[in-house]
Design a protein around this motif. Structure first.
Motif, short mmCIF file in Angstrom:
data_model
loop_
_atom_site.label_atom_id
_atom_site.label_comp_id
_atom_site.label_asym_id
_atom_site.label_seq_id
_atom_site.Cartn_x
_atom_site.Cartn_y
_atom_site.Cartn_z
N GLY A 28 117.72 67.66 23.94
CA GLY A 28 116.28 67.44 24.05
C GLY A 28 116.00 65.96 24.20
O GLY A 28 116.92 65.16 24.43
N TYR A 29 114.73 65.63 24.04
CA TYR A 29 114.32 64.24 24.28
C TYR A 29 115.06 63.26 23.38
O TYR A 29 115.35 62.13 23.79
CB TYR A 29 112.81 64.12 24.08
N GLY A 30 115.38 63.70 22.15
CA GLY A 30 116.08 62.83 21.21
C GLY A 30 117.40 62.33 21.78
O GLY A 30 117.81 61.19 21.54
N GLY B 294 113.00 67.55 27.17
CA GLY B 294 112.76 66.17 27.56
C GLY B 294 111.31 66.02 27.92
O GLY B 294 110.46 66.72 27.41
N ARG B 295 111.03 65.11 28.80
CA ARG B 295 109.64 64.88 29.15
C ARG B 295 109.32 65.34 30.56
O ARG B 295 108.23 65.16 31.04
CB ARG B 295 109.30 63.39 29.01
N HIS C 61 114.89 66.85 33.42
CA HIS C 61 115.19 65.59 32.75
C HIS C 61 116.62 65.60 32.16
O HIS C 61 117.39 64.68 32.34
CB HIS C 61 114.17 65.40 31.62
N MET C 62 116.94 66.73 31.48
CA MET C 62 118.25 66.83 30.85
C MET C 62 119.36 66.91 31.88
O MET C 62 120.45 66.36 31.68
CB MET C 62 118.29 68.08 29.95
N GLY D 99 118.39 66.56 19.21
CA GLY D 99 117.11 65.93 19.53
C GLY D 99 116.12 66.82 20.24
O GLY D 99 115.23 66.34 20.91
N ALA D 100 116.30 68.14 20.15
CA ALA D 100 115.31 69.05 20.73
C ALA D 100 114.52 69.66 19.58
O ALA D 100 115.04 69.80 18.48
CB ALA D 100 115.99 70.15 21.54
N ASN D 101 113.28 70.00 19.82
CA ASN D 101 112.49 70.55 18.73
C ASN D 101 111.63 71.72 19.20
O ASN D 101 111.93 72.88 18.91
CB ASN D 101 111.62 69.43 18.13
#
Lengths: 471, 103
Positions: free
Chosen positions: A320-322, A355-356, A360-361, A395-397
């Motif tokens: 994820g974004y993290g 991600g945003r 993205h990933m 880092g994904a939520n």
């Protein structure tokens, strides 16, 4: 010197050529091995159209030296700044960079409309058709500009999610006012500069209010939507000048961008109307029905996590974004290699909007040389989740939040998610117990199968690698 | 109303072109895999930078004494160039990573 007719014919040929490169470019951008070439081809077409316009559109005359100097100066300034920004930006900041450049295009369209309005009112009579095109270009360009800049600020973390009370009504009222004013100006043939400034101001305000309350998972949709807006604004410009290159380029992006937006909405089970009118994830305090006050979160030590991973048959990584923030894409790839040496089968489960931005990933992991077949799309990942021994959520939520399935009050209810709890074990790598981008609690953290490994994603991964090596 | 009708008639070829382009745009990207969503958006973003041609036309047609048009046109050229150049360079950077992988 060449005759007018020859020059204009060359110009039109160049425009046809540019239009073809835009179509080919978009087409090639849709397939992995040709994408880079497609981007370059469209870029060359653009360069061709720009040079041809400067050379052949008007006869070169000496008294316009100032005009030509300013054009060249503008091109050089824009190129230098644009290249610098594009080369300096980090992979994590790509989405906001796209949003920023999109805003520049929108502003360009709006400024063109301002000049042409002034031009039109100095003419003999105000042509209502042209006025309509100019005003539409102004509205859409300005909304795209201010909206993109707000989206840029939000993704940079400079602007928070703020929802006005009754914001939806204000937005709708403003939208009606905008188009009402524009329609009135066209009907009356208004040529007052004060009215166009009022329209400009109202459009800019609408762009801000439109994006301001939208947060969380909807941001990629918004950027894509604003992208197609700018395409439309460019197309209005093309209509104004009878310019085919602007028309084809603008409309292609307008329609392709709209479809892309719809694809993203479908992936998230959101309707476009709700994205535009409703605020999402912004003031969602009402929905946090059950806070995990009495439930406890289980932690896992690095050693235990390493043992769990090294003796698993199948491991699935949910990035994820993290992961992007920690720049841990190379580290996760190293962990993947070490685990594979130990005979563990590792795949990545990619949520379409992790991600945003969509993809993205994929971009991030591609940078770290992760082989393409290892990236599973969400549906495939969910199907095989039962056979996975350990899921590593990095880092994904929101994309793994069960509330999307079982809490109808949750702002993300209905969004497809990666059902990590179907696997035998879940380890969440996370900095703290903070909330995700949508600002809501995640029940997953309290799930019996789940254990947390707190810390920076990159740090934790490096420790895991060291531990796995020692086993 | 009559003016709008004449606008339609005078521009019927453009309107034809618009409609065809709309369908072309939809058709051209309809098979895009999720991997390429971000670069595609970014590439499309660069392509609508074609709006810069409008700003160049403004500058070419502006009377050298019309400072309103010259200043705003100059600004528009800068903004448009940022969109075009920045857009293509960013897209290229994203896609370079895909190339590296396939070698």
């Amino acid at each position: 010197m060449m005759t007018d007719l020859l020059g204009l014919s060359i110009l039109e040929l160049c425009y046809i050529g540019a239009s073809i490169t835009f179509i080919l470019g978009l087409k090639m951008l849709s397939s992995p091995d040709k994408a880079r070439k497609g981007n370059l081809i469209a870029g060359y077409g653009m360069g061709l159209a720009i040079i041809a316009t400067i050379l052949f559109k008007e006869e070169l005359t000496a008294d316009k030296w100032l005009n030509y100097t300013l054009i060249l100066a503008g091109l050089i300034i824009g190129t230098v700044i644009g290249t610098r920004m594009a080369l300096k930006v980090k992979m994590t900041a790509m989405p906001q960079m796209v949003s920023f450049f999109n805003g520049m295009g929108g502003a360009c369209a709006a400024v063109i409309s301002l000049v042409e309005f002034d031009h039109l009112r100095h003419g003999q009579e105000t042509e209502s058709g042209m006025l309509l095109v100019i005003l539409l270009g102004l509205i859409i360009g300005s909304v795209s500009f201010s909206g993109s800049i707000v989206a840029y600020g939000k993704l940079e973390g400079k602007i928070g999610d703020k929802a006005l009370p009754a914001g939806q009504f204000i937005n709708i009222a403003l939208l009606i006012l905008l188009f009402g004013l524009a329609a009135w100006m066209v009907v009356v043939g208004c040529s007052e500069m004060s009215f166009i400034y009022a329209l400009l101001f109202a459009s800019l305000l609408y762009g801000v209010l439109f994006v301001m309350p939208i947060g969380g998972a909807d941001m990629p949709v918004v950027i894509s939507l604003l992208n197609s807006f700018t395409g439309m604004a460019a197309a209005f410009g093309g209509f104004l000048y009878g310019n085919q290159a602007m028309l084809t380029g603008g409309i292609l992006v307008g329609s392709a961008g709209t479809i892309l937006t719809v694809l993203m909405c479908t992936a998230m089970n959101r309707s476009l109307t709700n994205v535009i009118i409703g605020s999402f994830g912004g003031g969602s305090n009402s929905s946090s029905g059950k806070e995990g006050s009495h439930e406890t979160v289980k932690e896992i030590s690095v050693t235990d996590a390493a043992i769990l991973l090294a003796y698993a048959n199948k491991v699935s990584v949910v990035p994820g974004y993290g992961l992007a923030v920690a720049q841990a894409q190379h580290t996760v790839h190293n962990l993947e290699k070490i685990l594979e040496e130990k005979g563990v089968e590792l795949t990545y489960a990619i949520h379409p909007v992790a991600g945003r931005m969509p993809g993205h990933m994929n971009v991030l992991l591609a940078e770290a040389d992760v082989p393409y077949p290892k990236l599973l799309e969400m549906e495939d990942a969910n199907e095989s989740m039962n056979s996975v021994d350990v899921v590593l959520v990095i880092g994904a939520n929101d994309v793994v939040n069960p509330a999307a399935e079982n809490d109808p009050n949750s702002p993300i209810f209905g969004m497809p998610i990666i059902k990590v709890w179907n696997a035998k074990n879940v380890i969440v790598l996370k900095r703290s117990m903070g909330k995700g981008y949508a600002g809501i609690e995640n029940e997953l953290f309290f799930h019996p199968k789940n254990r947390m490994l707190f810390g920076d994603a990159k740090d934790s991964l490096e420790k895991l690698i060291a531990e796995v090596k020692n086993l | 109303m009559e003016e709008l009708l004449s606008l339609f008639y005078e521009n019927r070829e453009f309107i034809f072109l618009i409609i065809t382009s709309v369908f072309l745009g939809i058709e051209v990207i309809s098979n895009v895999p999720a991997v390429l969503h971000t670069p595609l958006m970014s590439g499309a973003n660069a392509i609508h930078g074609v709006v810069i041609i409008g700003s160049i036309i403004i500058m070419l047609q502006a009377d050298p004494s019309n400072y309103y048009a010259l200043i705003l046109g100059f600004l528009a050229v800068i903004l448009g160039t940022l969109n075009v150049v920045g857009g293509f360079v960013v897209t290229n950077r994203m896609l370079e990573m895909f190339k590296k992988k396939s070698k």
